[in-house]
Design a protein around this motif. Structure first.
Motif, PDB file in Angstrom:
ATOM      1  N   HIS A 292    -113.847 -38.227   3.562  1.00 33.48           N
ATOM      2  CA  HIS A 292    -113.621 -39.630   3.918  1.00 33.48           C
ATOM      3  C   HIS A 292    -113.600 -40.526   2.665  1.00 33.48           C
ATOM      4  CE1 HIS A 292    -113.621 -39.042   8.216  1.00 33.48           C
ATOM      5  NE2 HIS A 292    -114.804 -38.380   8.169  1.00 33.48           N
ATOM      6  N   ARG A 293    -114.400 -40.204   1.672  1.00 31.55           N
ATOM      7  CA  ARG A 293    -114.361 -40.988   0.439  1.00 31.55           C
ATOM      8  C   ARG A 293    -113.000 -40.860  -0.229  1.00 31.55           C
ATOM      9  NH1 ARG A 293    -118.390 -38.890  -1.552  1.00 31.55           N
ATOM     10  NH2 ARG A 293    -117.482 -37.447  -3.082  1.00 31.55           N
ATOM     11  N   ARG A 294    -112.485 -39.652  -0.265  1.00 36.53           N
ATOM     12  CA  ARG A 294    -111.160 -39.440  -0.855  1.00 36.53           C
ATOM     13  C   ARG A 294    -110.070 -40.090  -0.010  1.00 36.53           C
ATOM     14  NH1 ARG A 294    -111.847 -33.016  -2.566  1.00 36.53           N
ATOM     15  NH2 ARG A 294    -113.193 -33.415  -4.380  1.00 36.53           N
ATOM     16  N   ALA A 295    -110.224 -40.057   1.283  1.00 31.29           N
ATOM     17  CA  ALA A 295    -109.229 -40.668   2.164  1.00 31.29           C
ATOM     18  C   ALA A 295    -109.188 -42.174   1.966  1.00 31.29           C
ATOM     19  CB  ALA A 295    -109.546 -40.322   3.618  1.00 31.29           C
ATOM     20  N   LEU A 296    -110.375 -42.805   1.860  1.00 30.72           N
ATOM     21  CA  LEU A 296    -110.404 -44.245   1.636  1.00 30.72           C
ATOM     22  C   LEU A 296    -109.814 -44.591   0.265  1.00 30.72           C
ATOM     23  CD1 LEU A 296    -113.942 -45.128   3.092  1.00 30.72           C
ATOM     24  CD2 LEU A 296    -111.701 -45.690   4.073  1.00 30.72           C
ATOM     25  N   THR A 297    -110.125 -43.790  -0.717  1.00 31.53           N
ATOM     26  CA  THR A 297    -109.567 -44.022  -2.061  1.00 31.53           C
ATOM     27  C   THR A 297    -108.050 -43.872  -2.038  1.00 31.53           C
ATOM     28  OG1 THR A 297    -111.601 -43.170  -3.066  1.00 31.53           O
ATOM     29  CG2 THR A 297    -109.643 -43.313  -4.467  1.00 31.53           C
TER      30      THR A 297
ATOM     31  N   LEU B  64    -101.918 -40.033  -6.637  1.00 27.93           N
ATOM     32  CA  LEU B  64    -101.923 -40.030  -5.181  1.00 27.93           C
ATOM     33  C   LEU B  64    -101.670 -38.627  -4.627  1.00 27.93           C
ATOM     34  CD1 LEU B  64     -99.971 -43.321  -4.353  1.00 27.93           C
ATOM     35  CD2 LEU B  64    -102.414 -42.862  -3.966  1.00 27.93           C
ATOM     36  N   ARG B  65    -100.745 -37.927  -5.272  1.00 29.15           N
ATOM     37  CA  ARG B  65    -100.437 -36.572  -4.808  1.00 29.15           C
ATOM     38  C   ARG B  65    -101.641 -35.655  -4.967  1.00 29.15           C
ATOM     39  NH1 ARG B  65     -99.166 -32.372  -7.598  1.00 29.15           N
ATOM     40  NH2 ARG B  65     -98.742 -33.632  -9.472  1.00 29.15           N
ATOM     41  N   ARG B  66    -102.300 -35.716  -6.131  1.00 31.35           N
ATOM     42  CA  ARG B  66    -103.455 -34.850  -6.342  1.00 31.35           C
ATOM     43  C   ARG B  66    -104.640 -35.244  -5.444  1.00 31.35           C
ATOM     44  NH1 ARG B  66    -105.402 -35.620 -11.127  1.00 31.35           N
ATOM     45  NH2 ARG B  66    -103.891 -37.105 -11.978  1.00 31.35           N
TER      46      ARG B  66
ATOM     47  N   MET C 282    -107.875 -33.980  -0.578  1.00 30.46           N
ATOM     48  CA  MET C 282    -108.242 -34.247   0.820  1.00 30.46           C
ATOM     49  C   MET C 282    -107.915 -33.048   1.708  1.00 30.46           C
ATOM     50  SD  MET C 282    -106.830 -38.149   1.144  1.00 30.46           S
ATOM     51  CE  MET C 282    -106.849 -38.067   2.944  1.00 30.46           C
ATOM     52  N   ASN C 283    -106.735 -32.492   1.521  1.00 28.65           N
ATOM     53  CA  ASN C 283    -106.336 -31.344   2.329  1.00 28.65           C
ATOM     54  C   ASN C 283    -107.262 -30.145   2.085  1.00 28.65           C
ATOM     55  OD1 ASN C 283    -104.208 -32.883   3.278  1.00 28.65           O
ATOM     56  ND2 ASN C 283    -102.744 -32.034   1.784  1.00 28.65           N
TER      57      ASN C 283
END
Length: 232
Positions: free
Chosen positions: A211-216, A168-170, A175-176
Motif C-alpha cells: 500500500h505504501r508503494r501504491a500510494l507513492t 513509475l515503471r519500476r 508493487m506487483n
C-alpha cells in the motif's frame, strides 16, 4: 630632378640647367649642329640641355646635397657624367643616399639569409612535433574519444534509469512483486505450511509495503500527469 644654375662661366660657356639625379642614367646629351660646345646665353635665346624630366623628383634636401657635390666640377666633368654611363654610375654610387640604401639592402639580405638558416635548423624539430601530434591523434586522442563515448553512454543510461517514466515503471513492478509474495504467503497458510502467528506478521508487513508503494505510485503518476498538462 633639380635645376643647376652656375654662378660662373668658363670660356664663355653656360653650365647645364638640369641634371637628373633620381634616374639610373639620363638621356643622351644632344649635339649642336653648329658647335660642339654650348653657346653663351643671350636675351633672345639660350642653349640648354633638354633632358626629359622623370616622374619622380629628388627631395629639396637631396637636391641641395647633390648640387653641393657638383658645384665645383668643370663643364667637361659634367658633360662626362651625362655622356659616360660608367662615370655616371660611379658618381651615383658615391652619393650618401645611395650608399645608405645599398647598405640597408645588404643588411636586409643578411637578415633574410639568417632567418632562412634558422628556419632550416628548426625544420627537424618541427617534423618531430608534427610526428608527436600525429601519434597523439591516432593513440591518445582515440582512447580519450572512446572513453568519452563510454561516459556519454553511461550518462544516457543513468538518465533513463532515473527518468519519471522509468521510476513509475519500476515502482509498479515492485508493487506487483509484493502482491505476488502476499498471495504466495496466503497459499502457504491455506496449505498448512505456515502457522497463523508468523503468517500474520509477514502478511501485515507485505501489505503495508504494497500500500505504501501504491500510494507513492499514485501520487507520482498524478504529479507527472499534471506537469505534462501544464507543459503542453
Amino acid at each position: 630632378m633639380f635645376t643647376y644654375r652656375g654662378s660662373q662661366e668658363q670660356d664663355g660657356q653656360a653650365l647645364p640647367q638640369e641634371i637628373p639625379t633620381n634616374s639610373w642614367y639620363p638621356l643622351s646629351l644632344p649635339s649642336s649642329p653648329s658647335s660642339t660646345h654650348p653657346t653663351t646665353p643671350s636675351s633672345s635665346s639660350s642653349s640648354s640641355f633638354n633632358v626629359q624630366r622623370p616622374a619622380a623628383q629628388a627631395s629639396p634636401s637631396e637636391a641641395v646635397g647633390i648640387i653641393f657635390l657638383l658645384k665645383d666640377r668643370s663643364i667637361d666633368e659634367l658633360r662626362k657624367l651625362l655622356a659616360d654611363k660608367d662615370a655616371y654610375r660611379q658618381f651615383l654610387l658615391s652619393l650618401d643616399q645611395v650608399k645608405i640604401q645599398n647598405n640597408l639592402r645588404v643588411e636586409l639580405q643578411k637578415e633574410t639569409l639568417q632567418l632562412a638558416r634558422e628556419n632550416l635548423e628548426k625544420e627537424p624539430r618541427i617534423m618531430e612535433l608534427q610526428n608527436q601530434c600525429r601519434i597523439i591523434r591516432t593513440t591518445e586522442l582515440a582512447a580519450a574519444q572512446e572513453k568519452l563515448h563510454e561516459l556519454e553512454r553511461q550518462k544516457e543510461e543513468t538518465l533513463k534509469f532515473y527518468s519519471p517514466s522509468s521510476l513509475l515503471r519500476r515502482l509498479q513492478e515492485a508493487m506487483n512483486k509484493t502482491e505476488e509474495e502476499s498471495e504466495a504467503l496466503h497459499r502457504q497458510l491455506l496449505d498448512g505450511e505456515i502457522e497463523v502467528g508468523p503468517f500474520v506478521q509477514k502478511y501485515k508487513k507485505l501489505r503495508n509495503t504494497y500500500h505504501r508503494r501504491a500510494l507513492t505510485h499514485l501520487a507520482a503518476k498524478t504529479s507527472l500527469t499534471g506537469y505534462e498538462s501544464r507543459a503542453s
